[in-house]
Write a protein that holds these residues in place. Structure first.
Motif, PDB file in Angstrom:
ATOM      1  N   SER A   1       0.733  -1.325  -0.071  1.00  0.00           N
ATOM      2  CA  SER A   1      -0.081   0.259  -0.018  1.00  0.00           C
ATOM      3  C   SER A   1       0.949   1.175  -0.081  1.00  0.00           C
TER       4      SER A   1
ATOM      5  N   VAL B   1       1.205   4.658   4.713  1.00  0.00           N
ATOM      6  CA  VAL B   1       0.966   4.182   5.864  1.00  0.00           C
ATOM      7  C   VAL B   1       0.599   5.302   6.894  1.00  0.00           C
ATOM      8  N   GLU B   2      -0.558   5.148   7.713  1.00  0.00           N
ATOM      9  CA  GLU B   2      -0.818   6.373   8.377  1.00  0.00           C
ATOM     10  C   GLU B   2      -1.242   5.761   9.862  1.00  0.00           C
ATOM     11  N   CYS B   3      -0.875   6.732  10.705  1.00  0.00           N
ATOM     12  CA  CYS B   3      -1.176   6.416  12.055  1.00  0.00           C
ATOM     13  C   CYS B   3      -2.604   6.818  12.506  1.00  0.00           C
ATOM     14  N   ASN B   4      -3.356   5.906  12.826  1.00  0.00           N
ATOM     15  CA  ASN B   4      -4.683   6.336  13.256  1.00  0.00           C
ATOM     16  C   ASN B   4      -5.158   7.236  14.270  1.00  0.00           C
TER      17      ASN B   4
ATOM     18  N   CYS C   1       3.812   4.177  15.672  1.00  0.00           N
ATOM     19  CA  CYS C   1       3.942   5.440  15.007  1.00  0.00           C
ATOM     20  C   CYS C   1       5.317   6.077  15.458  1.00  0.00           C
TER      21      CYS C   1
ATOM     22  N   THR D   1      -0.734   2.318  16.358  1.00  0.00           N
ATOM     23  CA  THR D   1      -2.142   2.223  15.659  1.00  0.00           C
ATOM     24  C   THR D   1      -1.742   2.555  14.004  1.00  0.00           C
ATOM     25  N   LEU D   2      -0.697   2.029  13.261  1.00  0.00           N
ATOM     26  CA  LEU D   2      -0.502   2.314  12.082  1.00  0.00           C
ATOM     27  C   LEU D   2      -1.547   1.495  11.233  1.00  0.00           C
ATOM     28  N   ASN D   3      -1.850   2.092   9.923  1.00  0.00           N
ATOM     29  CA  ASN D   3      -2.773   1.680   9.152  1.00  0.00           C
ATOM     30  C   ASN D   3      -2.479   1.828   7.790  1.00  0.00           C
ATOM     31  N   THR D   4      -2.962   0.795   6.925  1.00  0.00           N
ATOM     32  CA  THR D   4      -2.519   1.168   5.374  1.00  0.00           C
ATOM     33  C   THR D   4      -3.397   1.690   4.788  1.00  0.00           C
ATOM     34  N   LYS D   5      -3.240   2.637   3.724  1.00  0.00           N
ATOM     35  CA  LYS D   5      -4.227   3.186   2.786  1.00  0.00           C
ATOM     36  C   LYS D   5      -3.703   3.069   1.220  1.00  0.00           C
TER      37      LYS D   5
ATOM     38  N   GLN E   1      -0.618  -6.530  -2.555  1.00  0.00           N
ATOM     39  CA  GLN E   1      -2.040  -6.595  -1.583  1.00  0.00           C
ATOM     40  C   GLN E   1      -2.954  -7.441  -2.368  1.00  0.00           C
TER      41      GLN E   1
END
Ligand code: ADP
Ligand code: ZN
Length: 815
Positions: free
Chosen positions: A517, A520-523, A562, A569-573, A579
């Motif tokens: 992805s 990668v973003e921290c929620n 993070c 709380t790292l999330n992929t976007k 993937q």
């Protein structure tokens, strides 16, 4: 006094003059190489571009070191092309020279030489100097050419190096490239010593007490008398009913000889097949092309995917060969597949030569020399854009396949030339004809047919009347709302995949991004890890558990927490091919999947392996980026899924819509190429988008007319030429100030036709800040004068000390 003007392989504005003796002036010809000193201590290989008696005004001409050739390596026509490129694309002739000649021709001080591993050689055959170099190379694995000056205690070492290369004792260090198609198959034949009939008799007698072995020899003799094709060990054991062990024994006894051939070279010897008989549409198209060539230098063949364009090219090639002409067949780098090369070699055998950047420099030298000597081995050159620079003598036909491909434009480094446009200029020099081919022509080329500048010939049906694939748009906004998505797969896509796979047919899934992805973003805090060298977020690669920059190659291990707030709380976007591959594996565990993108094709023969496995149906589902789209002819693919159409459509570039149309049509073109109609599913949040509607109706003309209208309205090509200037420096403020100054100066002459300076979407790459200024040049404005103004402003710019070190890059006909 005698002088030569030479082109040096470095970015100098002008040719450089050296003095030569009278004898040298009588021997030298334009196009030969000479070794010349340059600067304090460097030696370069230069090309003689002129011989005269006028001393340079502002400097004293130095003497040359040495003449390197006995006959010209570069023809006058090539020099003419170099000069045209340098003038049109605003770069130096030296930069063109670098792109035009295989590196092995350009010995220079910094080149590394390496010893070859040879078993034995005759030391007495070496000249003293050559022996010294050879000896020095026994002690260290590689030596720079300028270090050899100390070894030999003289400046003049290039001829010695050249001599050793010709004797195959040393080679130049290079990146180790793979050979194009190295797949080797073992073959057997009778050992040479038994080839004559009486020898064979003798052999059979000696084998009289080994009937099985005798049987093998007889079978092989029979087979060899029937066909000149080579035989695999397996063919022989089948024919003679003998085990591989017996065959091996015979090889060990030197009765048989085993040897290896690259699989794509097998059919070569005498055994070419005839080209196919054209069907009605194709014959009409061929006749039209030939007719239009009577009055037009350039014809565009607009034929839908799988309409049989290649077979039409083949007839044109035959036609040119009959007239004794050379043919250049240009393809974008990644479309240059073994599939196509095999096809042409089947028809034309040894006359086909491939020129490809994946070739070693020595192979490229070989092709160059074969063309230079007009050998039959190089009548048809099939190659990527740099094959334009080969030393043709009687070029009669240039084919530019997939002419819409943007990779025909070289982006970096200079010369930033467009291979299609340069091909047309090249053809013109030889009074040759150019055929452009595409299922989705560029707006520029199609426009040129509309104003009568190029001819136009169309193939509207697929070969065998196979219907074009049925294209269905899937609204994933609705699917998400109704909870009908499984990961990134809509229920429709899964249904169709099940259907296709159930019938034993294959599926291609297209996603325009590699990796797992892109963000990668921290929620918790919203932080997204960025590349330290570039202004982009890092792409997550699941397989290696890494974060990677796709611009500079920077990598780091995937984070657990993070970096900013330390929360886990790292999330992929967003999503890439990796993937998709993973999701397919979990939804369709029974089937074999392969992935084709930059990450999987880098390794040894990666690209060929993936294609072959898919062709052989070892894999059923192929996930990939646009690498998939290019001219591949898979027989068994029924379904193509485009995972997400939106990020391409929304790309900030005036060509984004044209490109999306081309890409989707091309990917769709991989489906149903034989008898069953193919099916294409395009997943999108915006199914009403004009481009998607036009794609689903296969309506090129609608797309063309609408885009053309937009180009008129917003002053873009083909109505205006674009010349992009890039400013590049580590210091942000310097880039700001210098680009402002430049744009302001340009505005004094060109007024509203100057755009910017503007930061590009990625405004820092490898720690260099970038800013663009665009010049829009109306058709009626003189291009040459425009460039003169630009170069004048550039020289004033270069003289301003505050802007020192800022790189200014011109990109003419920016793509
Ligand atoms: P395009 O280049 O337009 O995509 P191709 O030339 O690859 O199309 O043709 C598509 C398929 O149809 C190929 O497998 C090709 O072998 C086959 N084909 C095309 N023309 C003929 C012909 N005249 N006779 C037999 N097969 C043909
Ligand atoms: Zn980076």
């Amino acid at each position: 006094m005698h002088f030569i003007d030479v082109i040096l392989p470095i970015p100098l504005e002008k040719r450089f003059t050296y003095s030569i003796t009278k004898a040298e002036s009588e021997f030298l010809q334009v196009g030969m190489r000479v070794a010349v000193p340059f600067g304090k201590s460097k030696v370069y290989t230069a090309i003689v571009a002129g011989i005269h008696t006028t001393a340079p005004l502002v400097y004293e001409a130095k003497e040359i070191h040495q003449i390197l050739d006995e006959t010209p390596l570069v023809s006058l026509k090539q020099l003419e092309l170099w000069a045209w490129i340098s003038n049109y694309y605003l770069c130096s002739e030296g930069e063109v020279m670098r792109a035009a000649l295989p590196n092995a021709f350009l010995l220079e001080s910094e080149t590394l030489v390496v010893k070859n591993t040879v078993k034995e050689f005759d030391a007495a055959s070496l000249k003293d100097d050559e022996f010294l170099v050879y000896e020095a190379l026994q002690k260290s694995s590689s030596i720079k050419i300028n270090e050899l000056e100390a070894v030999l205690n003289k400046r003049n070492v290039l001829p010695v190096v050249k001599g050793l290369i010709e004797k195959s004792l040393i080679h130049l260090e290079e990146e180790i490239y793979e050979k194009y198609k190295p797949k080797l198959v073992q073959y057997v034949k009778l050992h040479e010593q038994h080839l004559k009939e009486d020898q064979l008799q003798q052999l059979l007698e000696t084998l009289s007490r080994a009937p099985k072995q005798r049987e093998v020899v007889l079978s092989l003799f029979m087979m060899q008398s029937k066909s000149k094709l080579p035989f695999k060990v397996s063919d022989l054991s089948e024919q003679s009913q003998a085990s591989n062990q017996i065959i091996k024994t015979l090889i060990d006894k030197e009765v048989l000889q085993s040897y290896y051939i690259q699989t794509d070279r097998i059919n070569f010897e005498d055994d070419t097949t005839n080209s196919k008989h054209l069907n009605e549409e194709q014959s009409v198209a061929l006749t039209q092309i030939l007719n239009q060539f009577e009055t037009q230098n350039v014809v565009l063949l607009h034929g839908v995917t799988s309409s049989g364009k290649t077979e039409v090219y083949v007839k044109l090639i035959e036609n040119a060969l009959e007239k004794g002409e050379q043919v250049l067949y240009l393809l974008p780098e990644i479309a240059l597949t073994t599939q196509l090369v095999n096809r042409l070699q089947n028809y034309f055998g040894e006359q086909v030569a491939v020129f490809h950047s994946k070739y070693t420099i020595h192979e490229r030298v070989e092709v160059y020399n074969n063309v230079l000597n007009s050998l039959d081995k190089a009548k048809i050159i099939i190659g990527a854009r740099s094959s334009l620079f080969l030393p043709f003598s009687n070029l009669g036909l240039v084919i530019v396949d997939e002419e819409h491909e943007q990779s025909y434009k070289q982006y970096d480094p200079a010369p930033r030339y467009h291979a299609r446009d340069t091909a047309i200029v090249l053809a013109h020099m030889y009074k040759a004809k150019t055929l452009l081919g595409s299922a989705t022509p560029s707006i520029e080329s199609y426009y040129n047919t509309q104003i009568g500048k190029y001819g136009l010939v169309e193939l509207k049906k697929r070969y065998n009347n196979v219907q074009l694939p049925d294209i269905e748009l899937v609204d994933i906004k609705v699917k998400h709302k109704r909870k009908l998505m499984n990961g990134h797969f809509s229920d429709r896509l899964i249904e169709e995949m099940e259907l296709t796979l159930g019938e034993g047919l294959q599926v291609i899934l297209f996603q325009n991004r590699r990796g797992y992805s892109p963000i990668v973003e921290c929620n918790t805090c919203g932080h997204a890890p960025q590349c330290p060298n570039c202004d982009v977020s890092l792409t997550y690669h699941h397989y290696r558990s890494q974060l990677r920059c796709h611009y500079c190659g920077y990598t780091m291990a995937m984070l657990q927490k993070c970096m900013a707030c330390y929360q886990p709380t790292l999330n992929t976007k967003g999503f890439g091919t990796e993937q998709i591959e993973q999701e397919v594996k979990s939804i369709f565990p029974k089937y074999k999947i392969a992935r084709m993108d930059l990450d999987t094709t880098r390794g040894k023969y990666g690209y060929e392996k993936i294609i072959t496995a898919f062709e052989q149906k070892e894999t059923q589902i192929l996930v990939g980026t646009q690498m998939l789209t290019k001219g591949l002819d898979f027989r068994n693919v029924k379904l193509v899924g485009i995972m997400n159409a939106d990020n391409m459509l929304n790309f900030p570039d005036f060509r984004a819509h044209e490109r999306s149309f081309q890409l989707f049509q091309q990917v769709a073109g991989r489906a149903g190429r034989t008898d069953v109609q193919g099916k294409v599913l395009i997943q999108t949040y915006n199914p009403l988008h004009n481009i998607l509607q036009q794609v689903s109706e296969h309506h090129y003309l609608k797309m063309f007319n609408e885009q053309l209208q937009e180009r008129t309205n917003f002053k873009y090509p083909p109505f205006y030429r674009l010349l992009k200037i890039t400013f590049k420096h580590r210091d942000y403020n310097k880039v700001e100030r210098s680009s402002e100054w430049f744009a302001k100066s340009l505005r004094q002459t060109f007024k509203q036709h100057i755009l910017g300076p503007e930061f590009p979407p990625v405004s820092r790459i490898r720690n260099m800040y970038l800013k663009h200024v665009m010049i829009k040049i109306p058709q009626q404005q003189n291009l040459q004068k425009t460039k003169e103004v630009l170069l004048k402003i550039n020289s004033s710019f270069q003289a301003i000390s505050d802007f020192k070190g800022v790189r200014v890059i011109f990109n003419v006909d920016y793509y």
